[in-house]
Design a protein around this motif. Structure first.
Motif, PDB file in Angstrom:
ATOM      1  N   UNK A 135      -7.781-112.472  23.652  1.00 44.49           N
ATOM      2  CA  UNK A 135      -6.836-113.132  24.768  1.00 44.49           C
ATOM      3  C   UNK A 135      -5.581-113.831  23.615  1.00 44.49           C
ATOM      4  N   UNK A 136      -5.786-113.952  22.398  1.00 41.00           N
ATOM      5  CA  UNK A 136      -4.628-114.172  21.500  1.00 41.00           C
ATOM      6  C   UNK A 136      -3.607-113.142  21.596  1.00 41.00           C
ATOM      7  N   UNK A 137      -4.146-111.961  22.083  1.00 39.76           N
ATOM      8  CA  UNK A 137      -2.975-110.610  21.886  1.00 39.76           C
ATOM      9  C   UNK A 137      -2.047-110.918  22.837  1.00 39.76           C
ATOM     10  N   UNK A 138      -2.516-111.840  24.140  1.00 37.82           N
ATOM     11  CA  UNK A 138      -1.494-111.959  25.138  1.00 37.82           C
ATOM     12  C   UNK A 138      -0.380-112.703  24.809  1.00 37.82           C
ATOM     13  N   UNK A 139      -0.182-113.251  23.742  1.00 40.33           N
ATOM     14  CA  UNK A 139       1.222-113.799  23.008  1.00 40.33           C
ATOM     15  C   UNK A 139       2.139-112.825  22.522  1.00 40.33           C
ATOM     16  N   UNK A 140       1.538-111.653  22.491  1.00 38.22           N
ATOM     17  CA  UNK A 140       2.366-110.556  21.993  1.00 38.22           C
ATOM     18  C   UNK A 140       3.186-109.872  22.922  1.00 38.22           C
ATOM     19  N   UNK A 141       2.780-109.734  24.052  1.00 42.30           N
ATOM     20  CA  UNK A 141       3.304-108.836  25.167  1.00 42.30           C
ATOM     21  C   UNK A 141       3.738-109.623  26.338  1.00 42.30           C
ATOM     22  N   UNK A 142       4.678-109.551  27.214  1.00 47.27           N
ATOM     23  CA  UNK A 142       4.957-110.135  28.294  1.00 47.27           C
ATOM     24  C   UNK A 142       3.939-109.726  29.400  1.00 47.27           C
ATOM     25  N   UNK A 143       3.587-110.379  30.271  1.00 49.13           N
ATOM     26  CA  UNK A 143       2.416-110.291  31.653  1.00 49.13           C
ATOM     27  C   UNK A 143       3.459-109.878  32.717  1.00 49.13           C
ATOM     28  N   UNK A 144       3.065-108.714  33.238  1.00 47.44           N
ATOM     29  CA  UNK A 144       3.694-108.401  34.686  1.00 47.44           C
ATOM     30  C   UNK A 144       2.600-109.013  35.549  1.00 47.44           C
ATOM     31  N   UNK A 152       6.231-114.351  29.933  1.00 47.47           N
ATOM     32  CA  UNK A 152       6.253-113.609  31.148  1.00 47.47           C
ATOM     33  C   UNK A 152       7.177-112.526  31.331  1.00 47.47           C
ATOM     34  N   UNK A 153       6.603-111.430  31.939  1.00 50.15           N
ATOM     35  CA  UNK A 153       7.519-110.306  32.371  1.00 50.15           C
ATOM     36  C   UNK A 153       7.986-110.377  33.742  1.00 50.15           C
ATOM     37  N   UNK A 154       8.372-108.959  34.391  1.00 48.98           N
ATOM     38  CA  UNK A 154       8.647-108.977  35.818  1.00 48.98           C
ATOM     39  C   UNK A 154       7.373-109.308  36.857  1.00 48.98           C
ATOM     40  N   UNK A 155       7.695-109.647  37.838  1.00 48.03           N
ATOM     41  CA  UNK A 155       6.811-109.620  38.898  1.00 48.03           C
ATOM     42  C   UNK A 155       6.826-108.534  39.752  1.00 48.03           C
ATOM     43  N   UNK A 156       5.465-108.205  40.415  1.00 43.42           N
ATOM     44  CA  UNK A 156       5.478-106.962  41.134  1.00 43.42           C
ATOM     45  C   UNK A 156       4.811-107.475  42.591  1.00 43.42           C
ATOM     46  N   UNK A 157       4.891-106.549  43.838  1.00 46.73           N
ATOM     47  CA  UNK A 157       4.464-106.848  44.909  1.00 46.73           C
ATOM     48  C   UNK A 157       3.024-105.916  45.117  1.00 46.73           C
ATOM     49  N   UNK A 158       2.796-105.091  44.264  1.00 47.52           N
ATOM     50  CA  UNK A 158       1.592-104.159  44.532  1.00 47.52           C
ATOM     51  C   UNK A 158       1.150-103.791  43.316  1.00 47.52           C
ATOM     52  N   UNK A 159       0.024-103.302  43.129  1.00 43.25           N
ATOM     53  CA  UNK A 159      -0.783-102.648  42.080  1.00 43.25           C
ATOM     54  C   UNK A 159      -0.041-101.406  41.456  1.00 43.25           C
ATOM     55  N   UNK A 160       0.538-100.575  42.366  1.00 41.89           N
ATOM     56  CA  UNK A 160       0.942 -99.336  41.911  1.00 41.89           C
ATOM     57  C   UNK A 160       2.612 -99.875  41.230  1.00 41.89           C
ATOM     58  N   UNK A 161       3.120-100.929  41.640  1.00 42.14           N
ATOM     59  CA  UNK A 161       4.263-101.135  41.318  1.00 42.14           C
ATOM     60  C   UNK A 161       4.084-101.904  39.745  1.00 42.14           C
ATOM     61  N   UNK A 162       2.810-102.557  39.683  1.00 40.23           N
ATOM     62  CA  UNK A 162       2.623-103.174  38.343  1.00 40.23           C
ATOM     63  C   UNK A 162       2.379-102.083  37.424  1.00 40.23           C
TER      64      UNK A 162
END
Length: 297
Positions: free
Chosen positions: A183-192, A218-228
């Motif tokens: 969970x600490x690694x989440x600080x190293x990459x933006x989340x979609x 935080x990274x970009x947002x998506x509207x579907x899993x395929x877009x993620x």
């Protein structure tokens, strides 16, 4: 904790004897012992005090018993309602699922349900992640999705099964070559993240800070899993998911890396509080039976 494990725990809490518990549940005492040890490891505390002569609940075990007993009663009531409805269930049911592994359980339950109630038609749908509560409020009868959902007009059933969590990252990212991430690694990459989901749901699955308090970008947002997956593959960020997703969504531009310390993803049934029909209750009972029989693989 899955349904069979809950049943083992509650029976042992009542019998306070491994042999009698095993006899009641038609399993071996070793199976009972393994299930309790697994639960204690997951919780991080003893649930029972064992000696050569006695088995007693710890205070934490007693608290867990009281909490689980309520949900277990709901399961038994749902099964009883399904049995009481018996024959004569007719009409149509619209049932959705948020992921293929949810679909496997729903479809297995639907097969059993059709045999019992051949005059009831079941329509299965793939739910949209960015609006998975909207159809449930408007016209859909049931949905199997990730939990938690805490809405006044939506009934959330018990946890049917859990899945280990993983992080999907770009194939060229430094984390892609790791055996596990933390969970600490989440600080190293933006989340979609996904648009249109309840804030408490997003906060759990896409945390803003690591356990040590580091900010999760935080990274970009998506509207579907395929877009993620497309955004992750393009190097725009990473996204938590369940580890089983790697079997269904393999792509050359992404990698699925298991978490070593994240809690599992929980899955359960959801339905509108205003749509509590006999056929809905009968189908819920069938899903519970199917999950307890181990047909969610």
């Amino acid at each position: 904790m899955e349904l069979r494990e809950i049943e083992i725990f509650l029976t042992l809490a009542e019998e306070l004897h491994f042999g009698r518990t095993a006899e009641r549940l038609h399993v071996t005492p070793a199976r009972v012992s393994q299930a309790i040890k697994k639960q204690e490891r997951a919780i991080g505390a003893e649930l029972f005090k064992r000696t050569s002569r006695t088995v007693q609940l710890t205070p934490i075990g007693a608290e867990l018993r009281d909490g689980l007993a309520r949900g277990h009663r709901q399961i038994k009531e749902a099964l009883a309602a399904a049995a009481a409805a018996g024959q004569g269930i007719t009409g149509e049911l619209s049932v959705a699922y948020s992921a293929p592994w949810c679909g496997s359980l729903v479809m297995a339950a639907a097969d059993v349900f059709r045999e019992r109630h051949p005059h009831c038609v079941i329509h299965l749908h793939d739910s949209q992640l960015n609006d998975f509560l909207g159809p449930l409020r408007e016209s859909r009868d049931l949905q199997m999705s990730e939990l938690p959902i805490d809405e006044p007009d939506i009934v959330s059933g018990p946890v049917l099964f859990t899945e280990p969590r993983a992080l999907v990252v770009p194939a060229g990212h430094a984390l892609a070559g790791r055996d596990t991430v933390s969970l600490e690694d989440l600080a190293t990459v933006p989340l979609v993240t996904i648009d249109g989901q309840p804030r408490y749901f997003l906060d759990l699955h896409y945390p803003h800070r690591t356990p040590r308090g580091r900010l999760v970008p935080r990274g970009p947002t998506a509207s579907s899993w395929q877009e993620v997956l497309a955004l992750v593959g393009a190097g725009k960020g990473a996204s938590p998911t369940c580890a089983r997703a790697a079997r269904y969504y393999s792509r050359p531009d992404i990698a699925f890396v298991p978490f070593s310390d994240a809690p599992p993803v929980e899955y359960g049934l959801l339905w509108s509080a205003t749509r509590n029909t006999p056929r809905l209750r009968a189908f819920v009972g069938t899903v519970l039976e199917t999950a307890a029989a181990g047909s969610a693989a």
